[in-house]
Design a protein around this motif. Structure first.
Motif, PDB file in Angstrom:
ATOM      1  N   VAL A 153     -30.534  52.105   6.748  1.00 10.42           N
ATOM      2  CA  VAL A 153     -29.481  51.347   7.422  1.00 10.42           C
ATOM      3  C   VAL A 153     -30.114  50.507   8.528  1.00 10.42           C
ATOM      4  N   VAL A 154     -30.011  49.198   8.405  1.00 10.12           N
ATOM      5  CA  VAL A 154     -30.455  48.270   9.439  1.00 10.12           C
ATOM      6  C   VAL A 154     -29.250  47.907  10.291  1.00 10.12           C
ATOM      7  N   LEU A 155     -29.317  48.215  11.580  1.00 11.68           N
ATOM      8  CA  LEU A 155     -28.213  47.955  12.495  1.00 11.68           C
ATOM      9  C   LEU A 155     -28.383  46.583  13.135  1.00 11.68           C
ATOM     10  N   GLN A 156     -27.294  45.808  13.135  1.00  7.82           N
ATOM     11  CA  GLN A 156     -27.313  44.483  13.744  1.00  7.82           C
ATOM     12  C   GLN A 156     -25.979  44.239  14.441  1.00  7.82           C
ATOM     13  N   PRO A 157     -25.967  44.113  15.776  1.00  6.74           N
ATOM     14  CA  PRO A 157     -24.694  43.858  16.461  1.00  6.74           C
ATOM     15  C   PRO A 157     -24.148  42.485  16.119  1.00  6.74           C
ATOM     16  N   THR A 158     -22.849  42.414  15.821  1.00 11.34           N
ATOM     17  CA  THR A 158     -22.175  41.142  15.607  1.00 11.34           C
ATOM     18  C   THR A 158     -21.120  40.879  16.683  1.00 11.34           C
ATOM     19  N   ALA A 159     -20.855  41.868  17.507  1.00  9.71           N
ATOM     20  CA  ALA A 159     -19.981  41.749  18.673  1.00  9.71           C
ATOM     21  C   ALA A 159     -20.270  42.956  19.554  1.00  9.71           C
ATOM     22  N   VAL A 213     -23.296  24.665  24.340  1.00 10.63           N
ATOM     23  CA  VAL A 213     -22.814  25.785  23.541  1.00 10.63           C
ATOM     24  C   VAL A 213     -21.308  25.916  23.728  1.00 10.63           C
ATOM     25  N   PRO A 214     -20.505  25.811  22.680  1.00 13.86           N
ATOM     26  CA  PRO A 214     -19.044  25.891  22.825  1.00 13.86           C
ATOM     27  C   PRO A 214     -18.598  27.210  23.440  1.00 13.86           C
ATOM     28  N   LEU A 215     -17.465  27.155  24.141  1.00 17.66           N
ATOM     29  CA  LEU A 215     -16.957  28.333  24.824  1.00 17.66           C
ATOM     30  C   LEU A 215     -16.723  29.486  23.858  1.00 17.66           C
ATOM     31  N   GLN A 216     -16.223  29.197  22.647  1.00 18.02           N
ATOM     32  CA  GLN A 216     -15.924  30.271  21.708  1.00 18.02           C
ATOM     33  C   GLN A 216     -17.195  30.977  21.238  1.00 18.02           C
ATOM     34  N   CYS A 217     -18.354  30.363  21.467  1.00 19.61           N
ATOM     35  CA  CYS A 217     -19.615  30.982  21.058  1.00 19.61           C
ATOM     36  C   CYS A 217     -20.192  31.888  22.139  1.00 19.61           C
ATOM     37  N   ARG A 218     -19.485  32.031  23.269  1.00 16.60           N
ATOM     38  CA  ARG A 218     -20.026  32.822  24.377  1.00 16.60           C
ATOM     39  C   ARG A 218     -19.119  33.987  24.743  1.00 16.60           C
ATOM     40  N   GLN A 219     -18.495  34.590  23.745  1.00 14.43           N
ATOM     41  CA  GLN A 219     -17.528  35.651  23.997  1.00 14.43           C
ATOM     42  C   GLN A 219     -18.035  37.030  23.593  1.00 14.43           C
ATOM     43  N   GLY A 220     -19.333  37.167  23.370  1.00 19.48           N
ATOM     44  CA  GLY A 220     -19.874  38.463  22.972  1.00 19.48           C
ATOM     45  C   GLY A 220     -19.646  38.781  21.516  1.00 19.48           C
ATOM     46  N   ALA A 221     -19.330  37.767  20.703  1.00 17.73           N
ATOM     47  CA  ALA A 221     -19.131  37.966  19.268  1.00 17.73           C
ATOM     48  C   ALA A 221     -19.755  36.807  18.518  1.00 17.73           C
ATOM     49  N   LYS A 222     -20.272  37.077  17.344  1.00 16.93           N
ATOM     50  CA  LYS A 222     -20.849  36.029  16.518  1.00 16.93           C
ATOM     51  C   LYS A 222     -19.723  35.208  15.884  1.00 16.93           C
ATOM     52  N   THR A 223     -19.933  33.902  15.814  1.00 19.33           N
ATOM     53  CA  THR A 223     -18.918  32.981  15.307  1.00 19.33           C
ATOM     54  C   THR A 223     -19.242  32.559  13.881  1.00 19.33           C
ATOM     55  N   SER A 224     -18.232  32.513  13.025  1.00 17.56           N
ATOM     56  CA  SER A 224     -18.415  31.985  11.678  1.00 17.56           C
ATOM     57  C   SER A 224     -18.460  30.464  11.776  1.00 17.56           C
ATOM     58  N   CYS A 225     -19.671  29.928  11.691  1.00 17.96           N
ATOM     59  CA  CYS A 225     -19.879  28.498  11.903  1.00 17.96           C
ATOM     60  C   CYS A 225     -20.203  27.830  10.574  1.00 17.96           C
ATOM     61  N   SER A 226     -19.447  26.802  10.221  1.00 14.16           N
ATOM     62  CA  SER A 226     -19.678  26.099   8.963  1.00 14.16           C
ATOM     63  C   SER A 226     -20.776  25.059   9.079  1.00 14.16           C
ATOM     64  N   PHE A 227     -21.257  24.810  10.308  1.00 13.55           N
ATOM     65  CA  PHE A 227     -22.229  23.741  10.517  1.00 13.55           C
ATOM     66  C   PHE A 227     -23.664  24.225  10.376  1.00 13.55           C
TER      67      PHE A 227
END
Length: 309
Positions: free
Chosen positions: A244-250, A91-105
């Motif tokens: 309202v559906v709540l979903q954490p993104t960070a 898992v890349p480091l940028q994916c473990r910062q408590g925020a969802k990553t915009s991933c093109s893959f």
């Protein structure tokens, strides 16, 4: 009018069950993944998101990327996505910062969800659906799905509790408008502020109702906010309703999946939600109820772990 007309009374020395770390640390987000997102019935959206055969609705619950798809006959099927961590060797480091990553893959437990994906002609999957379905979706790990009126729920634990419908309380029929609204606030604080009011009636460990007075559009009305644990808010004024559906993104960011029913426009509801989300952290009844409910879940699961040989 840009302010709440009648704020709930702030009670002296309220009893809270969670500390500040519950709203700002990655460690507590991991606790939520263990005791909440993987152990409760989670609302992920409305049936209008997957009206046609083959339509697909993604939702990342905690660190787990799942989707629900409409199949022939209108049956809903839930599955874990093809890749849970982007197919990365690590898992890349940028994916473990408590925020969802915009991933093109791919769409995984560390990346941001897309909007609902609509099937091609005759329910055929589109190229964008591959990252969710792969070539053999029937081989993917299944997720339990339930429908309550116009709402869709999933449960990631195959041995979890059975779904309990709210029957007449769930919205029926087609929604008027819908949108995604992202706010810079912890998802629990967002729920507490949107539901800010005086508790109305008896609360349970799955649902509580709060009432206040607020301005929506050009009118001031009684606002009723029903919070269905853990992530669904049902806001109502006379003649109109907003789910309202709540979903954490960070850690300090939440995605609100909004569906409206009735007279008031989406713009009116969005203005109300944004205003409420910006409220100060006062000691609302909603905060006390939600914190106590979540703390009880944590204590119960910790107790069951301690008894495991």
């Amino acid at each position: 009018m840009n302010a709440i007309v009648e704020s709930p009374v702030v009670r002296a020395a309220p009893a809270f069950a969670l500390g500040a770390d519950a709203y700002r640390t990655l460690a507590f987000a991991k606790t939520e993944d263990d005791v909440l997102w993987t152990r409760e019935w989670i609302c992920i959206g409305a049936i209008d998101d997957v009206r046609r055969e083959g339509d697909l609705l993604p939702f990342t619950a905690g660190d787990h990327a799942v989707h629900v798809q409409s199949t022939p006959g209108g049956r809903l099927v839930g599955r874990f996505n093809l890749a849970q961590h982007g197919g990365c060797r690590a898992v890349p480091l940028q994916c473990r910062q408590g925020a969802k990553t915009s991933c093109s893959f791919t769409s995984c437990g560390y990346s941001r969800d897309s909007m609902p994906l609509h099937a091609a002609e005759r329910g055929a999957p589109t190229a964008d659906m591959y990252q969710y379905l792969g070539l053999r979706p029937e081989r993917l790990l299944g997720v339990r799905v339930a429908r309550d009126g116009a709402l869709i729920f999933v449960h990631l634990d195959p041995a979890g509790a059975a779904f309990v419908s709210t029957h007449d309380d769930a919205p029926q029929g087609a929604r008027r408008e819908h949108a995604w609204l992202e706010l810079d606030v912890n998802w629990k604080h967002a729920g507490q502020r949107m539901a800010a009011g005086v508790r109305h009636g008896e609360a349970t460990d799955t649902r509580a109702v709060f009432e206040s007075r607020d301005a929506i559009g050009q009118a001031t009305q009684t606002l009723t906010a029903a919070w269905r644990y853990p992530n669904l808010l049902d806001l109502r004024v006379q003649g109109s309703r907003c789910m309202v559906v709540l979903q954490p993104t960070a850690l300090q960011r939440v995605l609100c999946r909004i569906s409206t029913y009735g007279a008031h426009s989406l713009a009116n509801w969005q203005a109300l939600l944004q205003r409420r989300a910006a409220l100060a952290d006062l000691h609302f009844d909603a905060a006390q109820w939600f914190e106590a409910t979540l703390a009880a879940r944590i204590a119960r699961i910790a107790g069951s772990h301690s008894q495991t040989p």
